[in-house]
Design an enzyme around this catalytic site. Structure first.
Site, PDB file in Angstrom:
ATOM      1  N   PRO A  85       0.946  -1.156   0.033  1.00 31.87           N
ATOM      2  CA  PRO A  85       0.053  -0.031  -0.030  1.00 31.87           C
ATOM      3  C   PRO A  85       0.831   1.222   0.068  1.00 31.87           C
ATOM      4  CG  PRO A  85      -0.290  -1.257   2.287  1.00 31.87           C
ATOM      5  CD  PRO A  85       0.632  -2.000   1.126  1.00 31.87           C
ATOM      6  N   GLU A 112       1.716  -8.284   8.590  1.00 28.43           N
ATOM      7  CA  GLU A 112       1.934  -6.874   9.028  1.00 28.43           C
ATOM      8  C   GLU A 112       2.781  -6.170   7.618  1.00 28.43           C
ATOM      9  OE1 GLU A 112       0.211  -5.371  11.484  1.00 28.43           O
ATOM     10  OE2 GLU A 112       1.086  -3.353  10.893  1.00 28.43           O
ATOM     11  N   ARG A 150      -4.847  -8.239 -20.786  1.00 29.40           N
ATOM     12  CA  ARG A 150      -5.728  -7.704 -21.879  1.00 29.40           C
ATOM     13  C   ARG A 150      -5.141  -6.822 -22.796  1.00 29.40           C
ATOM     14  NH1 ARG A 150      -8.036  -2.911 -20.729  1.00 29.40           N
ATOM     15  NH2 ARG A 150      -9.837  -3.420 -21.710  1.00 29.40           N
ATOM     16  N   ASP A 165     -11.052   1.879 -24.531  1.00 29.01           N
ATOM     17  CA  ASP A 165     -11.494   1.822 -23.045  1.00 29.01           C
ATOM     18  C   ASP A 165     -11.099   2.876 -22.276  1.00 29.01           C
ATOM     19  OD1 ASP A 165     -13.342  -0.341 -22.874  1.00 29.01           O
ATOM     20  OD2 ASP A 165     -11.283  -1.958 -22.662  1.00 29.01           O
TER      21      ASP A 165
HETATM   22  N1  SAM Z   1       1.331  -2.814   7.508  1.00 30.07           N
HETATM   23  C1  SAM Z   1       1.268  -2.521   5.756  1.00 30.07           C
HETATM   24  C2  SAM Z   1       1.288  -0.910   5.798  1.00 30.07           C
HETATM   25  O1  SAM Z   1       0.427  -0.505   6.636  1.00 30.07           O
HETATM   26  O2  SAM Z   1       1.714  -0.415   4.966  1.00 30.07           O
HETATM   27  C3  SAM Z   1       0.127  -3.212   5.348  1.00 30.07           C
HETATM   28  C4  SAM Z   1       0.254  -4.618   5.341  1.00 30.07           C
HETATM   29  S1  SAM Z   1      -1.062  -5.378   4.770  1.00 30.07           S
HETATM   30  C5  SAM Z   1      -1.887  -5.968   5.678  1.00 30.07           C
HETATM   31  C6  SAM Z   1      -0.370  -6.939   3.925  1.00 30.07           C
HETATM   32  C7  SAM Z   1       0.179  -7.054   2.572  1.00 30.07           C
HETATM   33  O3  SAM Z   1      -1.053  -6.818   1.514  1.00 30.07           O
HETATM   34  C8  SAM Z   1       1.243  -6.083   2.092  1.00 30.07           C
HETATM   35  O4  SAM Z   1       2.397  -6.549   2.527  1.00 30.07           O
HETATM   36  C9  SAM Z   1       0.779  -5.954   0.453  1.00 30.07           C
HETATM   37  O5  SAM Z   1       1.578  -7.058  -0.221  1.00 30.07           O
HETATM   38  C10 SAM Z   1      -0.625  -6.217   0.336  1.00 30.07           C
HETATM   39  N2  SAM Z   1      -1.470  -4.999   0.366  1.00 30.07           N
HETATM   40  C11 SAM Z   1      -2.411  -4.560   0.984  1.00 30.07           C
HETATM   41  N3  SAM Z   1      -2.915  -3.469   0.471  1.00 30.07           N
HETATM   42  C12 SAM Z   1      -2.233  -3.412  -0.702  1.00 30.07           C
HETATM   43  C13 SAM Z   1      -2.526  -2.219  -1.516  1.00 30.07           C
HETATM   44  N4  SAM Z   1      -3.303  -1.267  -1.436  1.00 30.07           N
HETATM   45  N5  SAM Z   1      -1.785  -2.370  -2.824  1.00 30.07           N
HETATM   46  C14 SAM Z   1      -0.856  -3.357  -2.950  1.00 30.07           C
HETATM   47  N6  SAM Z   1      -0.579  -4.358  -2.197  1.00 30.07           N
HETATM   48  C15 SAM Z   1      -1.385  -4.257  -0.983  1.00 30.07           C
END
Ligand code: SAM
Length: 246
Positions: A85, A112, A150, A165
């Site tokens: 994220p 986490e 795609r 698109d």
């Molecule tokens: N502790 C992290 C933070 O707050 O930045 C979040 C960890 S999340 C619960 C677990 C995993 O989900 C991340 O390591 C990532 O690989 C994936 N993930 C969650 N949200 C995401 C997003 N918006 N985009 C890409 N990957 C995401």
């Protein structure tokens, strides 16, 4: 053939993903390949754990550096993307850029997140699919693979429709209708039944400009509108205001 490697602790997640729609077609035609790698196969832990408690305390578990590094050693040279994220927000332009790559490896997080040394030393880039947090990187990786599939020639039946698109030319797509002509008192715009292809093309361009103006005005800042586009948009706005005041 495009190769997508996926490093995950939930390899079974991708079973159904691989068996539908354009992904299945791409796999069946040998135009894409999806190689799912179980991170647990690369840990030296006797219980196959890849996560451990964070240094400094606090909640949650952290994916360790070593299993990710060991798994990456087994794959051929590839662009390496960490789903996070905290990464750069995914846009169509990024998909267009990534579509030039022959091999991409996605590291899917859980818990986490990752030991920061993975992001710092083992990956080419971090990508986020939006400003929200999911519990794993599998859905983000699947979203990127679907977006890339795609764009792969030979997989969609009609590349022209892909090029029309939303976001392709920084605008949203125009509205679409199909049969019946009328339902519940709602009709299809007359122009679409006229058979006049020139007029239909102009109408679609006007709608595309108009819906972008109404739903995503921020996108219009990136478009150089021609004089005709400008005229069509002004017409759309005038018609829209007239409809609202009826
Ligand atoms: N502790 C992290 C933070 O707050 O930045 C979040 C960890 S999340 C619960 C677990 C995993 O989900 C991340 O390591 C990532 O690989 C994936 N993930 C969650 N949200 C995401 C997003 N918006 N985009 C890409 N990957 C995401």
């Amino acid at each position: 053939m495009k190769l997508f490697n996926l490093l995950t602790v939930y390899p079974e997640f991708f079973e159904s993903f691989k068996s539908h729609g354009l992904i299945k077609k791409g796999l069946d035609r040998g135009l894409i390949s999806i190689n799912v790698i179980n991170l647990r196969d690369y840990t030296s832990d006797k219980h196959k754990r890849v996560d451990f408690k964070p240094f400094g305390g606090g909640p949650g578990m952290i994916i360790q550096y070593a299993p990710v590094k060991e798994a990456l050693k087994k794959i051929k040279p590839s662009k390496i993307i960490l789903l996070s994220p905290q990464g750069k927000l995914l846009k169509q332009s990024k998909l267009n850029e990534l579509s030039a790559e022959n091999s991409i490896t996605f590291i899917c997080g859980r818990y986490e997140g990752f030991d920061e040394r993975i992001a710092d030393n083992l990956v080419d880039e971090e990508i986020s699919i939006g400003d929200y947090v999911l519990s794993g990187g599998e859905i983000p990786a699947a979203a990127i693979i679907e977006g890339l599939t795609r764009l792969t020639p030979g997989i969609p039946e009609n590349m022209e429709s892909i090029n029309n698109d939303s976001f392709c030319d920084h605008l949203l797509d125009h509205p679409h209708y199909t049969k019946p002509n009328e339902i519940d008192g709602f009709s299809v715009p007359d122009i679409l039944l006229s058979g006049n292809h020139n007029e239909i093309k102009l109408w679609r361009r006007k709608q595309s400009l108009g819906v972008t103006y109404l739903k995503r005005p921020d996108l219009l800042k990136n478009v150089n509108l021609s004089k005709e586009d400008d005229r069509l948009l002004q017409e759309f706005i005038a018609e829209h205001q007239e409809k609202k005041s009826d």
